[in-house]
Design an enzyme around this catalytic site. Structure first.
Site, PDB file in Angstrom:
ATOM      1  N   ASP A 159       0.842  -1.206   0.000  1.00 26.26           N
ATOM      2  CA  ASP A 159       0.000   0.000   0.000  1.00 26.26           C
ATOM      3  C   ASP A 159       0.879   1.258   0.000  1.00 26.26           C
ATOM      4  O   ASP A 159       0.376   2.381  -0.057  1.00 26.26           O
ATOM      5  CB  ASP A 159      -1.011  -0.009   1.154  1.00 26.26           C
ATOM      6  CG  ASP A 159      -0.356  -0.003   2.526  1.00 26.26           C
ATOM      7  OD1 ASP A 159       0.880  -0.132   2.607  1.00 26.26           O
ATOM      8  OD2 ASP A 159      -1.098   0.142   3.530  1.00 26.26           O
ATOM      9  N   SER A 160       2.216   1.051   0.021  1.00 28.31           N
ATOM     10  CA  SER A 160       3.135   2.171  -0.195  1.00 28.31           C
ATOM     11  C   SER A 160       2.875   2.809  -1.562  1.00 28.31           C
ATOM     12  O   SER A 160       3.368   3.901  -1.848  1.00 28.31           O
ATOM     13  CB  SER A 160       4.597   1.705  -0.106  1.00 28.31           C
ATOM     14  OG  SER A 160       4.802   0.557  -0.906  1.00 28.31           O
ATOM     15  N   ASP A 194      -0.981  -6.290  -0.369  1.00 26.25           N
ATOM     16  CA  ASP A 194      -1.170  -5.619   0.916  1.00 26.25           C
ATOM     17  C   ASP A 194      -2.657  -5.327   1.136  1.00 26.25           C
ATOM     18  O   ASP A 194      -3.362  -4.937   0.194  1.00 26.25           O
ATOM     19  CB  ASP A 194      -0.426  -4.268   0.878  1.00 26.25           C
ATOM     20  CG  ASP A 194       0.403  -4.037   2.123  1.00 26.25           C
ATOM     21  OD1 ASP A 194       0.257  -4.796   3.097  1.00 26.25           O
ATOM     22  OD2 ASP A 194       1.213  -3.090   2.094  1.00 26.25           O
ATOM     23  N   LYS A 233      -1.028  -9.515   2.768  1.00 29.41           N
ATOM     24  CA  LYS A 233      -0.256  -9.034   3.919  1.00 29.41           C
ATOM     25  C   LYS A 233      -1.115  -8.061   4.716  1.00 29.41           C
ATOM     26  O   LYS A 233      -1.850  -7.259   4.119  1.00 29.41           O
ATOM     27  CB  LYS A 233       1.026  -8.336   3.460  1.00 29.41           C
ATOM     28  CG  LYS A 233       1.778  -7.666   4.609  1.00 29.41           C
ATOM     29  CD  LYS A 233       3.168  -7.194   4.219  1.00 29.41           C
ATOM     30  CE  LYS A 233       3.243  -5.767   3.739  1.00 29.41           C
ATOM     31  NZ  LYS A 233       2.687  -4.750   4.647  1.00 29.41           N
ATOM     32  N   GLU A 282      -1.019  -5.529   8.463  1.00 28.37           N
ATOM     33  CA  GLU A 282      -0.161  -4.975   9.516  1.00 28.37           C
ATOM     34  C   GLU A 282      -0.743  -5.241  10.897  1.00 28.37           C
ATOM     35  O   GLU A 282      -1.964  -5.247  11.070  1.00 28.37           O
ATOM     36  CB  GLU A 282      -0.023  -3.455   9.315  1.00 28.37           C
ATOM     37  CG  GLU A 282       0.681  -3.085   8.034  1.00 28.37           C
ATOM     38  CD  GLU A 282       0.897  -1.578   7.888  1.00 28.37           C
ATOM     39  OE1 GLU A 282       0.668  -0.815   8.849  1.00 28.37           O
ATOM     40  OE2 GLU A 282       1.311  -1.173   6.785  1.00 28.37           O
ATOM     41  N   GLU A 306       9.643  -4.407  10.213  1.00 24.75           N
ATOM     42  CA  GLU A 306      10.034  -3.084   9.689  1.00 24.75           C
ATOM     43  C   GLU A 306      10.609  -2.211  10.806  1.00 24.75           C
ATOM     44  O   GLU A 306       9.989  -2.028  11.859  1.00 24.75           O
ATOM     45  CB  GLU A 306       8.828  -2.392   9.035  1.00 24.75           C
ATOM     46  CG  GLU A 306       9.193  -1.007   8.485  1.00 24.75           C
ATOM     47  CD  GLU A 306       8.231  -0.454   7.454  1.00 24.75           C
ATOM     48  OE1 GLU A 306       7.261  -1.142   7.090  1.00 24.75           O
ATOM     49  OE2 GLU A 306       8.478   0.686   6.999  1.00 24.75           O
TER      50      GLU A 306
HETATM   51  O1  KIV Z   1       3.566  -1.092   1.685  1.00 27.32           O
HETATM   52  C1  KIV Z   1       4.734  -1.515   1.591  1.00 27.32           C
HETATM   53  O2  KIV Z   1       5.428  -1.328   0.593  1.00 27.32           O
HETATM   54  C2  KIV Z   1       5.273  -2.248   2.727  1.00 27.32           C
HETATM   55  C3  KIV Z   1       6.743  -2.569   2.699  1.00 27.32           C
HETATM   56  C4  KIV Z   1       7.542  -1.366   2.913  1.00 27.32           C
HETATM   57  C5  KIV Z   1       7.088  -3.658   3.638  1.00 27.32           C
HETATM   58  O3  KIV Z   1       4.558  -2.560   3.631  1.00 27.32           O
END
Ligand code: KIV
Length: 283
Positions: A46-47, A85, A115, A117, A184
């Site tokens: 989600d970056s 994510d 994924k 968090e 992280e």
């Molecule tokens: O969203 C993302 O790119 C991440 C990575 C930095 C691990 O969670």
């Protein structure tokens, strides 16, 4: 081209002590390049809210947006294990919401895992998603979706109490069924201890070299994030500079009339000069 990884081949890599590479990726053209490089796994993080959409954090990213980017990546990297994510507020509200959204991410993109968090706080969600047949990568330590709670993007696991908390989070997500966990911004000795204690794969970002694998944000590691360069990022190339130079050269050549040159045209398909003269006279 080696065969596409599965959770089993990735876990076997950990068992053999082989490091696992992971890169974020958000679109078709970059996914093709990552696939060609034989990187082990892709994270559609989600970056993308920051790298692709220009927000200052990841919080505004929606499920529908993740699906558009995720689909493009899966089409571009058919030989890579792809992890999607789960965006902010797509899994926190309830276990049912988490399973429904994890299902959408897999069904509508063709990716291989999701994924999310959080540590012990999301263990029910992890268990239910795994029970529904979807592999889960957890994410603990500095979790960017909680940056407001941490008071910024801060290293986690500093001090004895916090270190114990991060270890307990790792054990909780493993017990819930996670096969992989991103650590992280965790101090390196704590990350090493966690990596040796758990059977799931640890993927570090700002967590030292002892993790089972590493992830970096694609744009960061190829020098496309401007002046943004956290301590844990290494530029493996300066693609951003090379691209700006290419755009400058193009602009200059268009203005000078040197692009396109004869070899960039379809001159052989032109009619005779006589006919073109006739056309000029007629109109
Ligand atoms: O969203 C993302 O790119 C991440 C990575 C930095 C691990 O969670």
């Amino acid at each position: 081209m080696p065969k596409k990884n599965t959770i089993n081949t990735l876990l076997e890599m950990k068992a053999r002590g082989e490091k696992i590479s992971q890169l974020t990726c958000y679109d078709f053209s970059m996914a093709r390049l990552v696939d060609a490089a034989d990187v082990n796994t892709i994270l559609v993080g989600d970056s993308l809210g920051m790298t692709m959409q220009g927000y200052s954090d990841t919080l505004p990213v929606t499920m529908d947006e993740m699906i558009v980017y995720g689909r493009s990546v899966v089409r571009g990297a058919p030989n890579v294990f792809v992890i999607m994510d789960m965006p902010f507020m797509s899994y926190q509200v309830s276990v049912e919401q988490a399973v429904t959204n994890a299902g959408r991410l897999i069904k509508e993109t063709g990716a291989n895992a999701v994924k999310l968090e959080g540590g012990a706080a999301v263990k029910e969600q992890i268990k239910a998603i795994v029970d529904s047949g979807i592999p889960v990568c957890a994410h603990i330590g500095m979790t960017p979706q909680s940056a407001n709670k941490f008071g910024g993007f801060k290293v986690q696991g500093k001090g004895e109490e916090n270190a114990r908390q991060v270890l307990e989070d790792a054990l909780a997500v493993q017990e819930a069924g996670a096969f992989m966990c991103v650590l992280e911004c965790v101090p390196p000795k704590l990350a090493a201890l966690i990596s040796s204690k758990v059977e799931m794969i640890t993927i570090g970002i700002g967590a030292g070299a002892a993790c089972d694998g590493q992830v970096l944000v694609n744009q960061d590691m190829i020098g496309m994030s401007g002046s943004f360069k956290p301590k844990f990022v290494k530029h493996f190339a300066e693609i951003g500079e090379a691209m700006t130079q290419a755009y400058r050269d193009y602009d200059a050549e268009v203005k000078a009339g040197t692009f396109p040159a004869p070899e960039h045209t379809y001159a052989k398909s032109d009619c005779s000069d006589e006919f073109l003269e006739q056309l000029r006279a007629e109109y």
